[in-house]
Enzyme design. Structure first.
Site, PDB file in Angstrom:
ATOM      1  CD1 TRP A 289       0.895  -0.124   3.184  1.00  0.00           C
ATOM      2  CD2 TRP A 289      -1.251   1.430   3.199  1.00  0.00           C
ATOM      3  NE1 TRP A 289       0.822   0.157   4.372  1.00  0.00           N
ATOM      4  CE2 TRP A 289       0.018   1.340   4.803  1.00  0.00           C
ATOM      5  CE3 TRP A 289      -1.652   2.366   3.606  1.00  0.00           C
ATOM      6  CZ2 TRP A 289      -0.449   2.031   5.454  1.00  0.00           C
ATOM      7  CZ3 TRP A 289      -1.693   2.980   4.741  1.00  0.00           C
ATOM      8  CH2 TRP A 289      -0.332   2.742   5.683  1.00  0.00           C
ATOM      9  CG  ASP A 290       5.007   0.621   1.690  1.00  0.00           C
ATOM     10  OD1 ASP A 290       3.914  -0.014   1.952  1.00  0.00           O
ATOM     11  OD2 ASP A 290       5.876   1.197   2.446  1.00  0.00           O
TER      12      ASP A 290
ATOM     13  CD  GLU B  34       2.994  -4.433   9.855  1.00  0.00           C
ATOM     14  OE1 GLU B  34       3.884  -3.984   9.777  1.00  0.00           O
ATOM     15  OE2 GLU B  34       2.149  -4.390   8.458  1.00  0.00           O
TER      16      GLU B  34
ATOM     17  CE  LYS C  95       5.913  -1.946  11.576  1.00  0.00           C
ATOM     18  NZ  LYS C  95       5.953  -2.984  10.754  1.00  0.00           N
ATOM     19  CD  GLN C  96       3.064   1.643   9.995  1.00  0.00           C
ATOM     20  OE1 GLN C  96       2.963   0.264  10.459  1.00  0.00           O
ATOM     21  NE2 GLN C  96       2.625   1.816   8.639  1.00  0.00           N
TER      22      GLN C  96
HETATM   23  C1  BGC Z   1       5.442  -1.442   7.424  1.00  0.00           C
HETATM   24  C2  BGC Z   1       3.731  -1.361   6.922  1.00  0.00           C
HETATM   25  C3  BGC Z   1       4.275  -1.001   5.019  1.00  0.00           C
HETATM   26  C4  BGC Z   1       5.669  -2.014   5.364  1.00  0.00           C
HETATM   27  C5  BGC Z   1       5.633  -2.383   3.810  1.00  0.00           C
HETATM   28  C6  BGC Z   1       5.792  -2.476   7.316  1.00  0.00           C
HETATM   29  O1  BGC Z   1       6.605  -2.183   8.441  1.00  0.00           O
HETATM   30  O2  BGC Z   1       4.458  -1.569   8.884  1.00  0.00           O
HETATM   31  O3  BGC Z   1       2.841   0.256   6.994  1.00  0.00           O
HETATM   32  O4  BGC Z   1       3.391  -1.377   4.020  1.00  0.00           O
HETATM   33  O5  BGC Z   1       6.052  -2.106   6.234  1.00  0.00           O
HETATM   34  O6  BGC Z   1       7.062  -0.626   3.696  1.00  0.00           O
END
Ligand code: BGC
Length: 765
Positions: A357-358, A488, A600-601
């Protein structure tokens, strides 16, 4: 903890000492790419120390059978990975028949630079061998932007103190292994190898996915700058090496100019490979390294002319943003709709080179604003072309009637990751894909993309959400159970606010566009209905569901709840985590992470970022102040979103701290993982934190808005944007902000809420 290994410079990445513990990290940082291939910065010569060899050909992947303990229905069959490809950059060196190994000599001087202005990588090493021979190596290389199958290397060895016999042996080698492999499978099959004088190639094929890849090299040798044809050949299975041998007196040198690279069956049919690359190799050798470098420079000039962001008086910030822009341009050029942007680009194996999704959530705005609309359309078409696969993916999970669930991780449209609770349950990715369509329409003002293609994707996604939610009799609302949000560090939760809100928005946007099309272009609407077997009651059902989705909210704090039960956690802020336990994902058990309040984010805040005009400043402030103190920012994607939101709250100092974290994440190795590869997709977030954060760029009502703020440490900053075919430049200094029309027709633009009247090429305060 930050590393200070890389020296500051506005245009260069510099490493001026050799540290065997930093070899793998530097191999990532000094990576080169040209959109069609990429390499970690492995040494050309042999190195027996810790190294991570990595060379990648875009789009060439292997479906590695999934490895799980207990198989469950719905698991993907394989994890696709862009493979470590045969090595074409290698050059072995022998002195008096001893193989040179940088791990076994005394290094006197080591200087490595990556000139981001030109894409040129250079490495100078002066060393003393055990036997007391002093020699220096000068190695320089680039991957051509003007010819995607071509890379060029100039490599010389000079001896200093005593006479010695030196051999330089440039080779190509198909005997390579992927670090990341589920079953230790063989990924490549050698089909043939061929040699014509100074040109050699290997034809390999991936098992299962059957991609043909031609790896080639062409060479010219020189002794003391005089060309020589006195070389021989060594070959073994999958390896072809030229051998150039010379007896050198002190201060004499040998040099090889080597061209090479890949041509895959994604670029040309296999039958044409040899003719194609041989022509490239021979023509390039006859032009010579320096002439080719001139071409490369003019290509990079063009890129920087449009994409550069200049920052005065803050060298670290300047180097950070240029490094990010440089790497994004090395990874994706937008020319090939089959390709996309892997989280690590071509700098490592983690994430398999696949699409996440990035791309839509972070990278899309960068490419649309610094390249052009067709590059953005290629990114949208990538998903459009995968729609059927997304529908099949949803069918596997029990959805019907054209519901589409796009994969969280994909290379060909199929879901291909091993982690259920984390990756698959992150169904929020469907919303990011819809949001990119919306962002394209808003940015370009063009409605035809949605009418012709985008609507198919939006309908598939809305069908998915309308089936994925369920009605709670207790809440009298639609709820969404068992998901993982962007954070996550929480898995399988109920009613993740972000996912519920995004699902609601997707259905609303789809309905709104369908109604508009039915009014403006009834014929087009009819074809859409027929093509997608779409009825009015189905659309009415989405409207009803969208208006009745449960959005968890806490009245006391006036915040949206990240998910049901979030407030039951032991709410201690991140400040209490001992620094030696950070990052927590490298120190704590998964169980401990899941029950902790640590985020986490951006999760709720990701929703504020995407849908900011749906909420008041007060709501943003409350949610930001509540959630940020629990956020550990252990995803590289986190600091940039926080930078943009902090800037919206006019907290420029805080935005600046987040900016430094995102822009120097890899250069300073904040998360102690740069050796695995660079965080390419989050680099687009760095760009966002300047353009949307400090520049305050927004698109509203067919106009572009800027509301700039200058971080204290900066004297000024400026950047350019391609908005609807016109290039405008924003410059911000301590005393004023200027918006200039550089090229094209005047567009509707606002600076600090005041409309800017552009006369062609005029500027306005
Ligand atoms: C992030 C995800 C991301 C993935 C790839 C993960 O660490 O939590 O949001 O899509 O890394 O960058």
């Amino acid at each position: 903890m930050k590393s200070n290994h890389i020296k500051s410079d506005p245009w260069k990445i510099i490493e001026d000492s050799f540290d065997p513990n930093k070899v793998e990290a530097s191999e990532s940082i000094f990576s080169l790419g040209n959109g069609a291939m990429g390499h970690r910065a492995n040494f050309e010569e042999y190195y027996s120390g810790k190294t991570f060899q990595g060379s990648y050909a875009a789009g060439v992947y292997y479906p590695d059978k999934t490895r799980v303990g207990w198989w469950k229905n719905g698991y993907p069959e394989y994890f696709a990975k862009v493979l470590n490809a045969p090595n074409w950059i290698g050059i072995d060196v022998y002195y008096d028949n001893v193989k040179l190994d940088l791990n076994k000599v005394t290094i006197q001087k080591f200087l490595r630079t990556l000139d981001m202005r030109t894409g040129l990588y250079t490495r100078q090493v002066t060393l003393t061998t055990h036997e007391g021979l002093n020699l220096s190596i000068f190695a320089t290389r680039f991957l051509a932007l003007f010819q995607e199958e071509l890379g060029c290397i100039k490599y010389s060895v000079k001896i200093h103190n005593v006479a010695a016999n030196i051999k330089v042996c440039p080779y190509i080698d198909a005997n390579i292994k992927n670090k990341d492999s589920n079953w230790d499978d063989q990924f490549w099959e050698l089909k043939s190898q061929s040699i014509d004088e100074n040109f050699a190639m290997l034809h390999t094929k991936t098992f299962k996915s059957e991609f043909d890849l031609c790896t080639y090299q062409g060479v010219s040798f020189y002794k003391n700058s005089i060309p020589s044809k006195e070389y021989s050949l060594e070959k073994s299975s999958g390896r072809i090496s030229y051998v150039f041998e010379a007896n050198l007196a002190p201060n004499e040198e040998v040099m090889v100019e080597k061209v090479g690279g890949y041509c895959s069956s994604l670029q040309q049919s296999q039958q044409k490979h040899k003719k194609h690359v041989k022509k490239i190799a021979l023509e390039s050798l006859s032009k010579g390294f320096d002439a080719l470098l001139d071409l490369q420079k003019s290509n990079w000039d063009e890129i920087w002319e449009m994409a550069d962001i200049s920052i005065e008086d803050d060298i670290k910030a300047q180097q950070g943003i240029r490094f990010n822009i440089f790497q994004l341009n090395q990874t994706y050029t937008g020319k090939n709709p089959l390709l996309n942007i892997g989280p690590k680009g071509y700098t490592g194996e983690k994430y398999g080179g696949s699409t996440y999704w990035d791309t839509e959530a972070f990278c899309f705005p960068f490419y649309i604003a610094t390249k052009n609309e067709s590059v953005a359309e290629n990114l949208l078409n990538y998903r459009y072309n995968h729609l059927q696969k997304a529908i099949e993916n949803a069918v596997k999970l029990g959805f019907t009637g054209g519901a589409a669930l796009f994969p969280m991780v994909t290379i060909n449209g199929e879901e291909c990751h091993n982690e259920w609770e984390i990756t698959f349950e992150e169904i929020h990715r469907n919303a990011a894909i819809a949001h990119a369509i919306y962002a394209y329409e808003r940015y370009t003002g063009k409605t035809t993309y949605v009418e012709n293609k985008g609507i198919d994707v939006l309908v598939g996604i809305s069908r998915f959400w309308s089936q994925r939610i369920s009605f709670s009799k207790e809440k009298k609302k639609y709820v969404m159970l068992g998901v993982t949000g962007p954070n996550e560090y929480e898995n399988n939760v109920n009613n993740n606010w972000y996912t519920n809100y995004a699902a609601k928005w997707c259905m609303e946007y789809t309905c709104k566009r369908l109604i508009q099309i039915s009014k403006d272009k009834p014929k087009v609407h009819k074809t859409i209905q027929e093509r997608l077997d779409l009825s009015n009651p189905e659309v009415i059902d989405w409207e009803e569901k969208a208006s009745n989705i449960y959005l968890p909210y806490d009245k006391k704090n006036d915040i949206f709840l990240q998910q049901d039960g979030f407030l039951d956690k032991d709410l201690k802020k991140t400040l209490v985590i001992p620094s030696e336990e950070r990052p927590i994902n490298q120190h704590w058990s998964w169980d401990r992470i899941l029950r902790s309040p640590y985020i986490k984010q951006a999760d709720v805040l990701q929703g504020f970022y995407f849908f900011e005009n749906h909420f008041s400043n007060e709501q943003l402030k409350n949610n930001f102040d509540f959630y940020e103190p629990y956020t550990v920012h252990e995803s590289s994607l986190s600091p940039s979103i926080h930078a943009v939101l902090a800037a919206s709250l006019e907290r420029v100092d805080q935005a600046y701290d987040f900016y430094l974290q995102t822009s120097r994440l890899d250069l300073d190795d904040y998360n102690a993982e740069v050796h695995e590869g660079l965080h390419i997709t989050s680099m687009a977030g760095t760009w966002l934190s300047i353009v949307k954060g400090f520049g305050g760029m927004r698109i509203k009502d067919n106009a572009i808005y800027f509301s700039p703020q200058l971080p204290k440490a900066w004297k000024s900053f400026s950047f350019k944007i391609n908005f609807r075919g016109s290039i405008i430049e924003l410059s911000v200094s301590k005393t004023n902000s200027l918006l200039i029309l550089i090229k094209g027709n005047p567009v509707s633009a606002f600076l600090n809420e005041k409309q800017v009247i552009f006369n062609s090429k005029s500027d306005v305060k």
